[in-house]
Structure formats: C-alpha cells, structure tokens
Write a protein that holds these residues in place. Structure first.
Motif, short mmCIF file in Angstrom:
data_model
loop_
_atom_site.label_atom_id
_atom_site.label_comp_id
_atom_site.label_asym_id
_atom_site.label_seq_id
_atom_site.Cartn_x
_atom_site.Cartn_y
_atom_site.Cartn_z
N UNK A 117 -5.69 -10.19 -12.78
CA UNK A 117 -7.04 -9.66 -12.36
C UNK A 117 -7.22 -9.00 -11.98
N UNK A 118 -6.98 -9.11 -10.63
CA UNK A 118 -7.18 -8.15 -9.54
C UNK A 118 -6.33 -6.58 -10.32
N UNK A 119 -5.82 -6.34 -10.12
CA UNK A 119 -4.71 -5.45 -9.98
C UNK A 119 -5.57 -4.10 -11.99
N UNK A 120 -6.10 -4.89 -12.75
CA UNK A 120 -6.85 -4.13 -13.54
C UNK A 120 -8.66 -3.96 -13.52
N UNK A 121 -9.23 -4.59 -12.17
CA UNK A 121 -9.71 -4.92 -12.00
C UNK A 121 -10.93 -3.23 -11.53
N UNK A 122 -11.60 -2.49 -11.76
CA UNK A 122 -11.95 -1.61 -11.19
C UNK A 122 -13.01 -1.43 -10.36
N UNK A 123 -13.51 -2.73 -10.26
CA UNK A 123 -15.08 -3.34 -8.55
C UNK A 123 -13.56 -3.02 -7.67
N UNK A 124 -12.39 -3.88 -7.63
CA UNK A 124 -11.89 -4.68 -6.81
C UNK A 124 -11.38 -2.81 -6.40
N UNK A 125 -10.88 -1.51 -7.05
CA UNK A 125 -9.88 -0.55 -6.52
C UNK A 125 -11.25 0.06 -5.86
N UNK A 126 -12.43 -0.03 -6.17
CA UNK A 126 -13.77 0.66 -5.50
C UNK A 126 -13.55 -0.09 -4.02
N UNK A 127 -13.44 -1.69 -3.96
CA UNK A 127 -13.63 -2.17 -2.88
C UNK A 127 -12.25 -1.21 -1.88
N UNK A 128 -11.01 -1.25 -2.58
CA UNK A 128 -10.85 -0.88 -1.90
C UNK A 128 -10.63 0.74 -1.01
N UNK A 129 -10.61 1.37 -1.82
CA UNK A 129 -12.21 2.59 -1.88
C UNK A 129 -12.77 2.80 -0.99
N UNK A 130 -13.27 1.69 -0.35
CA UNK A 130 -14.41 1.27 0.41
C UNK A 130 -13.75 1.16 2.00
N UNK A 131 -12.77 0.29 1.32
CA UNK A 131 -11.92 -0.30 2.81
C UNK A 131 -11.25 0.91 3.71
N UNK A 132 -10.68 1.93 2.80
CA UNK A 132 -10.31 3.18 3.54
C UNK A 132 -11.23 4.35 3.62
N UNK A 133 -12.75 4.11 3.15
CA UNK A 133 -13.30 5.37 3.56
C UNK A 133 -13.78 4.76 5.11
N UNK A 134 -13.87 3.26 5.32
CA UNK A 134 -14.81 2.87 6.79
C UNK A 134 -13.45 3.10 7.23
N UNK A 135 -12.34 3.06 7.50
CA UNK A 135 -11.27 3.02 8.38
C UNK A 135 -11.25 5.01 8.43
#
Length: 92
Positions: A32-50
């Motif tokens: 479910x997570x591998x196809x979720x755009x919301x989850x990919x957005x979350x990972x992008x947010x983590x990368x931005x914070x880093x």
C-alpha cells in the motif's frame, strides 16, 4: 566372533533461519505504501528537512558553537535514518 558393525547413518544437516520472516500484514502495508502519493510526499518532506539542516549546519552560529553543531548533526542523522528505513518501502 566379533559383533556385526552397525551401518553408519548420515545425519541431514538442518539449518535454522535466524532472519525473521515478514508478516502478511507487513507485506500488505508495504504494498500500500509503495503506491501511495501521500507517502512519497512524506518522504520528500523528510528529505527537504534534512537539506534544510545541512544548510543550517553551515551557518556561523553553528560553526562557532560545538553544542549547536552536534545538535544539528544529530537532527541530520535522525532524518537520514528515517529516510533510509522508510524509503525501502517505495518502488523507485
């Protein structure tokens, strides 16, 4: 007369797997997570914070203060760990 020898029997080697097997619920959640755009957005947010913390690490206040340097470095490490663990679930 000597006693007859017993035939030598070979024991089959059995190896136990020490690696835990994934639970069915975990596999469903991963799919479910591998196809979720919301989850990919979350990972992008983590990368931005880093990236924000990497930029913050180069400010004069952080360079001058050892405590601030270690605090910001710890944040970067934490975001990196989150990224490494959660990015495994996304199909690239």
């Amino acid at each position: 007369m000597p006693a007859p020898k017993k035939p030598a029997s070979k024991k089959a080697s059995v190896r136990k797997s020490t690696k835990p097997q994934p639970d069915q619920k975990v596999l469903i959640a991963k799919d479910s997570l591998s196809h979720s755009e919301h989850f990919k957005t979350f990972l992008g947010w983590v990368q931005d914070k880093m990236n924000e913390n990497l930029i913050h690490l180069q400010t004069p206040q952080v360079i001058e203060s050892t405590n601030r340097h270690f605090m910001v470095s710890g944040k970067i490490e934490a975001y990196d760990e989150i990224w490494d663990e959660w990015a495994k679930f996304v199909d690239n």
